[in-house]
Design a protein around this motif. Sequence first.
Motif, PDB file in Angstrom:
ATOM      1  N   LEU A 262     -69.191 -30.290  78.327  1.00 49.96           N
ATOM      2  CA  LEU A 262     -69.871 -29.789  79.518  1.00 49.96           C
ATOM      3  C   LEU A 262     -70.002 -28.277  79.435  1.00 49.96           C
ATOM      4  O   LEU A 262     -69.028 -27.545  79.505  1.00 49.96           O
ATOM      5  N   TYR A 263     -71.250 -27.806  79.239  1.00 51.60           N
ATOM      6  CA  TYR A 263     -71.539 -26.380  79.115  1.00 51.60           C
ATOM      7  C   TYR A 263     -72.535 -25.960  80.205  1.00 51.60           C
ATOM      8  O   TYR A 263     -73.179 -26.808  80.826  1.00 51.60           O
ATOM      9  N   PRO A 264     -72.699 -24.653  80.438  1.00 53.65           N
ATOM     10  CA  PRO A 264     -73.605 -24.201  81.509  1.00 53.65           C
ATOM     11  C   PRO A 264     -75.043 -24.682  81.369  1.00 53.65           C
ATOM     12  O   PRO A 264     -75.730 -24.866  82.370  1.00 53.65           O
ATOM     13  N   ARG A 265     -75.528 -24.891  80.149  1.00 49.00           N
ATOM     14  CA  ARG A 265     -76.937 -25.241  79.978  1.00 49.00           C
ATOM     15  C   ARG A 265     -77.171 -26.645  79.420  1.00 49.00           C
ATOM     16  O   ARG A 265     -78.314 -27.081  79.333  1.00 49.00           O
ATOM     17  N   ASN A 266     -76.122 -27.309  79.011  1.00 49.84           N
ATOM     18  CA  ASN A 266     -76.321 -28.651  78.466  1.00 49.84           C
ATOM     19  C   ASN A 266     -75.041 -29.479  78.527  1.00 49.84           C
ATOM     20  O   ASN A 266     -73.942 -28.950  78.704  1.00 49.84           O
ATOM     21  N   ILE A 267     -75.224 -30.783  78.375  1.00 50.32           N
ATOM     22  CA  ILE A 267     -74.129 -31.750  78.439  1.00 50.32           C
ATOM     23  C   ILE A 267     -74.298 -32.742  77.297  1.00 50.32           C
ATOM     24  O   ILE A 267     -75.420 -33.168  76.986  1.00 50.32           O
ATOM     25  N   THR A 268     -73.179 -33.114  76.679  1.00 46.15           N
ATOM     26  CA  THR A 268     -73.190 -34.197  75.702  1.00 46.15           C
ATOM     27  C   THR A 268     -72.144 -35.225  76.100  1.00 46.15           C
ATOM     28  O   THR A 268     -70.978 -34.890  76.312  1.00 46.15           O
ATOM     29  N   VAL A 269     -72.599 -36.466  76.239  1.00 48.78           N
ATOM     30  CA  VAL A 269     -71.713 -37.565  76.588  1.00 48.78           C
ATOM     31  C   VAL A 269     -71.471 -38.402  75.339  1.00 48.78           C
ATOM     32  O   VAL A 269     -72.417 -38.882  74.712  1.00 48.78           O
ATOM     33  N   HIS A 270     -70.212 -38.566  74.977  1.00 46.29           N
ATOM     34  CA  HIS A 270     -69.840 -39.368  73.813  1.00 46.29           C
ATOM     35  C   HIS A 270     -69.344 -40.733  74.282  1.00 46.29           C
ATOM     36  O   HIS A 270     -68.420 -40.821  75.094  1.00 46.29           O
ATOM     37  N   SER A 280     -79.561 -32.186  80.223  1.00 48.99           N
ATOM     38  CA  SER A 280     -79.480 -30.827  80.763  1.00 48.99           C
ATOM     39  C   SER A 280     -78.597 -30.763  82.006  1.00 48.99           C
ATOM     40  O   SER A 280     -78.128 -29.692  82.392  1.00 48.99           O
ATOM     41  N   GLN A 281     -78.344 -31.923  82.649  1.00 48.31           N
ATOM     42  CA  GLN A 281     -77.457 -31.936  83.813  1.00 48.31           C
ATOM     43  C   GLN A 281     -76.880 -33.339  84.015  1.00 48.31           C
ATOM     44  O   GLN A 281     -77.387 -34.317  83.453  1.00 48.31           O
ATOM     45  N   MET A 282     -75.817 -33.407  84.821  1.00 45.60           N
ATOM     46  CA  MET A 282     -75.131 -34.688  84.989  1.00 45.60           C
ATOM     47  C   MET A 282     -74.717 -34.893  86.443  1.00 45.60           C
ATOM     48  O   MET A 282     -74.291 -33.959  87.116  1.00 45.60           O
ATOM     49  N   ILE A 283     -74.826 -36.134  86.897  1.00 50.00           N
ATOM     50  CA  ILE A 283     -74.269 -36.559  88.179  1.00 50.00           C
ATOM     51  C   ILE A 283     -73.179 -37.577  87.873  1.00 50.00           C
ATOM     52  O   ILE A 283     -73.439 -38.589  87.217  1.00 50.00           O
ATOM     53  N   LYS A 435     -70.576 -22.304  86.308  1.00 49.77           N
ATOM     54  CA  LYS A 435     -72.003 -22.614  86.188  1.00 49.77           C
ATOM     55  C   LYS A 435     -72.246 -23.921  85.445  1.00 49.77           C
ATOM     56  O   LYS A 435     -73.107 -24.019  84.557  1.00 49.77           O
ATOM     57  N   LEU A 436     -71.465 -24.925  85.787  1.00 45.96           N
ATOM     58  CA  LEU A 436     -71.592 -26.225  85.135  1.00 45.96           C
ATOM     59  C   LEU A 436     -72.702 -27.042  85.799  1.00 45.96           C
ATOM     60  O   LEU A 436     -72.752 -27.129  87.024  1.00 45.96           O
ATOM     61  N   PRO A 437     -73.588 -27.640  85.019  1.00 42.50           N
ATOM     62  CA  PRO A 437     -74.682 -28.453  85.582  1.00 42.50           C
ATOM     63  C   PRO A 437     -74.180 -29.846  85.954  1.00 42.50           C
ATOM     64  O   PRO A 437     -74.624 -30.866  85.433  1.00 42.50           O
ATOM     65  N   LEU A 438     -73.248 -29.866  86.882  1.00 43.64           N
ATOM     66  CA  LEU A 438     -72.557 -31.097  87.258  1.00 43.64           C
ATOM     67  C   LEU A 438     -72.533 -31.243  88.780  1.00 43.64           C
ATOM     68  O   LEU A 438     -72.214 -30.294  89.496  1.00 43.64           O
TER      69      LEU A 438
END
Length: 465
Positions: A262-270, A280-283, A435-438
Amino acid sequence: MSTVILGGGLSGLSAAYYLLKTHPKHSVQLLEASTRLGGWIKSNTLNNNIIFEEGPRTIRPHGLAAYNTLSLIQEIGLESSVIPIHSTAPAAKNRMIYADGQLHLLPSSISSIFKVMSPFSKPLVWYLMHDFIAQKQTVKDESIYDFCNRRFGTEVADYLISPMICGICAGNSKEISVKFLMKTLFEYEQKYGNIYKGLIRNLFNNSPKTELSKLAKRAKVERWSVYSFKDGLESLPRAIEQYIKKKDISIELNAKCKSIELYPRNITVHLDNGKSIDASQMISSISSEELSQLLKNQHPDLSTLLEKIKSVTVAVVNLQYNKKLLPKEGFGFLVPPKERLPILGVIFDSSCFPNGENTVLTVMMGGAWFQELFGKQCDKEYILNLAQEHLKLMLGINEQPENVKVNILEKCIPQYTVGHNENVEKIQKYIKENKLPLALCGSSYYGVGVNDVILSSKNAVEQLC
């Protein structure tokens, strides 16, 4: 813009609905760890059209959150399936508790609060008036039991508030925050010295106005108490699922998350299957405890805050008999914890939604006391036998049921213990400062009811977008 939604329960489905409604060109992917959508809401229909509800079974129609749900129901075309319980029905008026070896009807009208109704030793109005002389205690937060004990007396705390908390969240009122259900009343005491001064001072404050949907207006005019659907409450998540599947959305089942970057500009789900998904964001609509584990390595401070919100396990026993057996029609009864019984409460499903000459009951057991009562290795047959023993004791039912179903719902209801609101504020502060896109939704944060969960999803979408 691409959004990944974790969890396909009611909150995750609602988040997808609101996201696709407001941003139809958005790329949306919903990930669900199990083999089905709908989460804790599950309606099992038997061959004789009897419905066994494993989780929630009714929805309240009043208040801003409720109006929002009714609007959603109308928008997805589900209003023709609604079955209301009107305020004049026995299931609306007759709510009981089991204490001192018998059922007691709770006060349900203005006239009844002036009468002595067992197990209370005085009229309910006497306890309500006690607020005028009760001492203010300046605190940031406290248990709902302590607050009500101080303001209204021990009998109200023991026989009204404690069983109500058992029914709503299967929790211990001596641990649950007063802000869970009585935040406004608590704030009145803290600001004005007692509740009634606060009520009088705010009597003419303009409440937020909202435009009611046609269905919400109908609920007010017809005076609904609660409502469900012809095919059970699972009709709601099913209808949302069908609605969003017509939109541009990717839904993946058996998609269990292993970790999240989880980064300010992107997300990777493993995922456990080795697949990785970038967005680019997660709920997140999964429980705070589950999310905590996924963020443990990268965001340990956030993980610690999320992990503080614990959930309890509830055993649910559904029973159907081929004859009328109830001594009194009503919504059901709750059991005060001071009775020290393994039953949280019993719902009279066949009284709420009659279906021929049947008696359908749901027995709720465990909750905050699950480990203490049943331990880690819980046997379903033992649970069933215990439920039947207590139905015999409490309702005089000796007959063997025609159909039964036992479910153990592990960690199904979050507990808003003292300090919960402050903890959620710290969680949101961390997300904002980093600034997490969460965005967060679901029952772990802003309410455990169906209406609360759906509104939290709508707010999560607005927060992100």
